[in-house]
Design an enzyme around this catalytic site. Structure first.
Site, short mmCIF file in Angstrom:
data_model
loop_
_atom_site.label_atom_id
_atom_site.label_comp_id
_atom_site.label_asym_id
_atom_site.label_seq_id
_atom_site.Cartn_x
_atom_site.Cartn_y
_atom_site.Cartn_z
N TYR A 25 -9.62 20.37 20.22
CA TYR A 25 -10.10 21.67 19.73
C TYR A 25 -11.43 21.49 19.00
O TYR A 25 -12.42 22.17 19.28
CB TYR A 25 -9.06 22.29 18.80
CG TYR A 25 -9.36 23.71 18.36
CD1 TYR A 25 -8.78 24.79 19.03
CD2 TYR A 25 -10.20 23.97 17.29
CE1 TYR A 25 -9.04 26.10 18.63
CE2 TYR A 25 -10.47 25.26 16.89
CZ TYR A 25 -9.88 26.33 17.55
OH TYR A 25 -10.15 27.61 17.16
N ASP A 34 -6.69 34.08 14.39
CA ASP A 34 -5.24 34.04 14.19
C ASP A 34 -4.84 34.63 12.85
O ASP A 34 -3.93 35.44 12.75
CB ASP A 34 -4.74 32.59 14.27
CG ASP A 34 -5.07 31.93 15.59
OD1 ASP A 34 -5.57 32.63 16.49
OD2 ASP A 34 -4.86 30.71 15.71
MG MG Z 1 -1.93 27.09 14.68
#
Ligand code: MG
Ligand code: ADP
Length: 388
Positions: A223, A173
């Site tokens: 996660y 990301d």
């Molecule tokens: Mg995030």
């Protein structure tokens, strides 16, 4: 909001003008999901949406953090920047970044007044958190003249997310937010951080992002469980074949060693990762050859694997993807980002877009009671200064 409106908002908040304005984008990952922290390939692109940071120095020994998106205001002494705030305070994201500069030996001797505004929906899997981290890293790199390259800025953002938000995310990301380029996707090897910018030229086809409006809850929970399950698979496989990352295994390698993974869940997680790395390589090759149909099919296979083996989809994402697959003119559709809510990404022929929005929207409401949002992704540039 326009830049002029942002400047006025800054003046209203701090009774002075901002001296500098920066921007860093959110991202949408086209394929290669949950491969980044396994040393595999990913293929994200930066969006034209992201996070703006307006800043000017102050004469206090404090950094003031405000956001037009969230009311809570934080004012931290320069000596308090290296300790995370409790209760998931949003300022942990920029503070975590500044703490990384300090950790690298940079001294912050000057206070600042900062205002953020983001137009990526937060918690939608389009990485508003990475946009905020990278815009902060980019801004401080410029203002302090630290000279870090974009890859280092991405690493700083990732470390902030680990240490201040408690999410053990991979590098994708922050890397996409830092290194994105207009009309290109980033084919990134997350082990070596080598990357290629691949042109995304889709004649008569659009990248459509569909928002479940069911926020993912990417905290230390599901996660981080996936990260641990993959580590367990690596550990068990290493008894017969030492590896650092699951992504080192080809499908054929995996077939030979999969019996060593005695944990049934870890086995399925590993099977997803190995298959997804291959799908990502195949998809990039297909795109380069102009075979968008194949790219789309691989996206759909990716979703199925994330649903069945990785178990990170859930009712909302499955409903959107499965409804999309039924629409004529959809080449492929899959969840994007960490999962458990957030968004899907679909390749849709121009002429099918109105039907797509209508049919997928209707089926989604029927199955979930929620209203989805659709928008056509524009692939934008990575972090930059806004020059007026
Ligand atoms: Mg995030
Ligand atoms: P995602 O990255 O998928 O959008 P995350 O849960 O990782 O979701 O990050 C969302 C969090 O990031 C928000 O809850 C908030 O704490 C912080 N955040 C992101 N953008 C902003 C913003 N513009 N202003 C304040 N906080 C923000």
């Amino acid at each position: 909001m326009t830049i002029d409106q942002l400047k006025s908002a800054y003046e209203a908040a701090y009774q002075k003008s901002a001296t500098d304005i920066f921007f860093s984008p959110g991202r949408v990952n086209l394929i290669g999901e949950h491969t980044d922290y396994n040393g595999g390939f990913v293929f994200p692109c930066a969006l034209s949406f992201g996070t703006y940071l307006l800043i000017s120095p102050n004469s206090e020994q404090k950094i003031n953090f405000r956001s037009l998106n969230i009311d809570a205001v934080y004012s931290l002494e320069l000596t308090q920047l290296t300790t995370p705030l409790p209760n998931k305070a949003w300022a942990n994201y920029p503070m975590g970044v500044i703490a990384q500069f300090i950790k690298r030996g940079v001294s912050i001797t000057q206070g600042y007044d900062i205002l953020f505004w983001g137009n990526v929906p937060a918690g939608a899997g389009l990485s508003s958190s990475a946009a905020m981290e990278v815009v902060t890293a980019f801004a401080f790199n410029e203002l302090l003249g630290t000279g870090y390259d974009r890859t280092e800025l991405a690493k700083i953002g990732q470390a902030a997310e680990h240490e201040f938000a408690g999410v053990m995310c991979g590098i994708m990301d922050q890397f996409a937010s830092a290194q994105g380029q207009k009309d290109h996707a980033i084919y990134l090897n997350c082990d070596t951080l080598e990357f290629d910018l691949v042109p995304v030229k889709l004649e008569g086809i659009k990248v459509v992002v569909s928002n479940t409006h069911s926020p993912h809850h990417l905290d230390s929970g599901a996660y981080n469980d996936r990260v641990r399950q993959c580590q367990l698979a690596v550990q068990q496989i290493s008894a017969v074949r030492p590896i650092k990352n699951l992504a080192e295994l080809s499908q054929a390698d995996f077939n030979q060693v999969e019996h060593t993974i005695t944990d049934e869940v870890a086995h399925r997680r590993a099977r997803h990762v190995v298959g997804e790395v291959q799908r990502t390589k195949d998809a990039v090759e297909a795109l380069q050859q102009g075979n968008i149909e194949k790219f789309g099919e691989l996206m759909t296979q990716s979703h199925i694997s994330l649903r069945d083996d990785y178990e990170v989809t859930g009712l909302q994402l499955d409903s959107l993807a499965e409804a999309a697959w039924k629409v004529d003119g959809v080449l492929g559709s899959r969840m994007t980002g960490g999962g458990f809510g957030g968004c899907t990404v679909s390749l849709v022929r121009d002429e099918a877009i109105p039907t797509f929005i209508e049919q997928v929207g209707a089926e989604y409401i029927k199955k979930t009671g929620l209203k989805a949002d659709f928008y056509i992704a524009e692939i934008g540039d990575g972090a930059h200064r806004i020059v007026e």
